[in-house]
Scaffold this motif. Sequence first.
Motif, PDB file in Angstrom:
ATOM      1  N   GLU A  29       7.059  11.056   1.262  1.00 29.97           N
ATOM      2  CA  GLU A  29       6.786  10.627  -0.117  1.00 29.97           C
ATOM      3  C   GLU A  29       5.929   9.353  -0.145  1.00 29.97           C
ATOM      4  OE1 GLU A  29       7.240  12.130  -2.862  1.00 29.97           O
ATOM      5  OE2 GLU A  29       8.904  13.516  -2.620  1.00 29.97           O
ATOM      6  N   LEU A  63       4.925   8.041  -3.831  1.00 28.44           N
ATOM      7  CA  LEU A  63       6.087   7.504  -4.549  1.00 28.44           C
ATOM      8  C   LEU A  63       6.559   6.192  -3.910  1.00 28.44           C
ATOM      9  CD1 LEU A  63       7.889   8.142  -6.941  1.00 28.44           C
ATOM     10  CD2 LEU A  63       9.310   9.531  -5.435  1.00 28.44           C
ATOM     11  N   ARG A  64       6.548   6.121  -2.608  1.00 32.44           N
ATOM     12  CA  ARG A  64       6.945   4.906  -1.902  1.00 32.44           C
ATOM     13  C   ARG A  64       5.979   3.756  -2.224  1.00 32.44           C
ATOM     14  NH1 ARG A  64       7.503   7.196   2.644  1.00 32.44           N
ATOM     15  NH2 ARG A  64       5.543   6.568   3.615  1.00 32.44           N
ATOM     16  N   ALA A  98       4.149   3.457  -4.943  1.00 35.48           N
ATOM     17  CA  ALA A  98       4.381   3.070  -6.340  1.00 35.48           C
ATOM     18  C   ALA A  98       5.571   2.118  -6.428  1.00 35.48           C
ATOM     19  CB  ALA A  98       4.602   4.303  -7.206  1.00 35.48           C
ATOM     20  N   ARG A  99       6.632   2.442  -5.709  1.00 36.18           N
ATOM     21  CA  ARG A  99       7.825   1.583  -5.731  1.00 36.18           C
ATOM     22  C   ARG A  99       7.564   0.218  -5.092  1.00 36.18           C
ATOM     23  NH1 ARG A  99      11.567   6.727  -4.466  1.00 36.18           N
ATOM     24  NH2 ARG A  99      12.111   7.178  -6.646  1.00 36.18           N
ATOM     25  N   ALA A 100       6.637   0.158  -4.161  1.00 32.42           N
ATOM     26  CA  ALA A 100       6.332  -1.106  -3.485  1.00 32.42           C
ATOM     27  C   ALA A 100       5.471  -2.031  -4.344  1.00 32.42           C
ATOM     28  CB  ALA A 100       5.624  -0.837  -2.159  1.00 32.42           C
ATOM     29  N   HIS A 101       4.603  -1.469  -5.195  1.00 31.06           N
ATOM     30  CA  HIS A 101       3.622  -2.297  -5.900  1.00 31.06           C
ATOM     31  C   HIS A 101       3.776  -2.335  -7.416  1.00 31.06           C
ATOM     32  CE1 HIS A 101       1.603  -2.875  -2.131  1.00 31.06           C
ATOM     33  NE2 HIS A 101       1.517  -1.569  -1.957  1.00 31.06           N
ATOM     34  N   ILE A 153       6.542  -1.690 -11.008  1.00 33.92           N
ATOM     35  CA  ILE A 153       7.919  -1.939 -11.450  1.00 33.92           C
ATOM     36  C   ILE A 153       8.502  -0.637 -11.995  1.00 33.92           C
ATOM     37  CG2 ILE A 153       9.365  -3.270 -13.033  1.00 33.92           C
ATOM     38  CD1 ILE A 153       6.976  -5.352 -12.996  1.00 33.92           C
ATOM     39  N   GLU A 154       9.472  -0.097 -11.270  1.00 37.92           N
ATOM     40  CA  GLU A 154      10.071   1.180 -11.675  1.00 37.92           C
ATOM     41  C   GLU A 154      10.938   0.988 -12.910  1.00 37.92           C
ATOM     42  OE1 GLU A 154      11.824   5.155  -9.549  1.00 37.92           O
ATOM     43  OE2 GLU A 154      11.956   3.258  -8.455  1.00 37.92           O
ATOM     44  N   GLN A 155      10.862   1.968 -13.792  1.00 38.44           N
ATOM     45  CA  GLN A 155      11.669   1.939 -15.016  1.00 38.44           C
ATOM     46  C   GLN A 155      12.029   3.359 -15.396  1.00 38.44           C
ATOM     47  OE1 GLN A 155       8.905  -0.189 -17.436  1.00 38.44           O
ATOM     48  NE2 GLN A 155       7.850   1.624 -18.112  1.00 38.44           N
ATOM     49  N   GLY A 169       8.623   9.687 -11.502  1.00 42.86           N
ATOM     50  CA  GLY A 169       8.701   8.238 -11.583  1.00 42.86           C
ATOM     51  C   GLY A 169       7.850   7.692 -12.703  1.00 42.86           C
ATOM     52  N   PHE A 214       6.439   3.827 -13.982  1.00 48.11           N
ATOM     53  CA  PHE A 214       6.276   2.476 -13.462  1.00 48.11           C
ATOM     54  C   PHE A 214       5.404   1.637 -14.385  1.00 48.11           C
ATOM     55  CE2 PHE A 214       6.897   5.398  -9.994  1.00 48.11           C
ATOM     56  CZ  PHE A 214       7.787   4.748  -9.152  1.00 48.11           C
TER      57      PHE A 214
END
Length: 150
Positions: A65, A68-69, A71-74, A76-78, A138, A140
């Motif tokens: 992934e 997706l990984r 996106a989560r690193a750079h 802000i997940e919501q 996801g 973000f």
Amino acid sequence: MAGDFNIAALARAWIGTPYLHQASCKGVGTDCLGLLRGIWREVYGQEPELIPPYTPDWSEPQQDERLLRAARAHLIEQSLAEMTSGDVLVFRMRKGAVAKHLGIVGESGAVPTFIHAYSGHGVIENALSAPWKRRIVGCFAFPSTSLSGR
């Protein structure tokens, strides 16, 4: 919205850019990741990491992934319930596959839209219809520009 930037307006300025795998040049060519990369450069000045070459299947054979990984690193997940104009949506194009498409929310609310670079179409704004919504894995937000030092 990241600071004083209207992310959806920045994305709309890319509409009409032809689809070109691995490219990220407004008016010349881009893919879905290139669209996000170009907007990121407009907001923050430089990309957060070097993007290695990638194939159209992303890392599907390895079931990795990567998108997706990243996106989560750079970003802000919501929750999807918090989705607003300018947010980044990550999609899984078929059940059991890795996430390998993304877009920018154009309009939220009763008639949501998203802006994305789509093979065979270039950068377009589409209705965020039920078939697209069920593919979202996801949602973000861009980080505040105050985090970028600008």
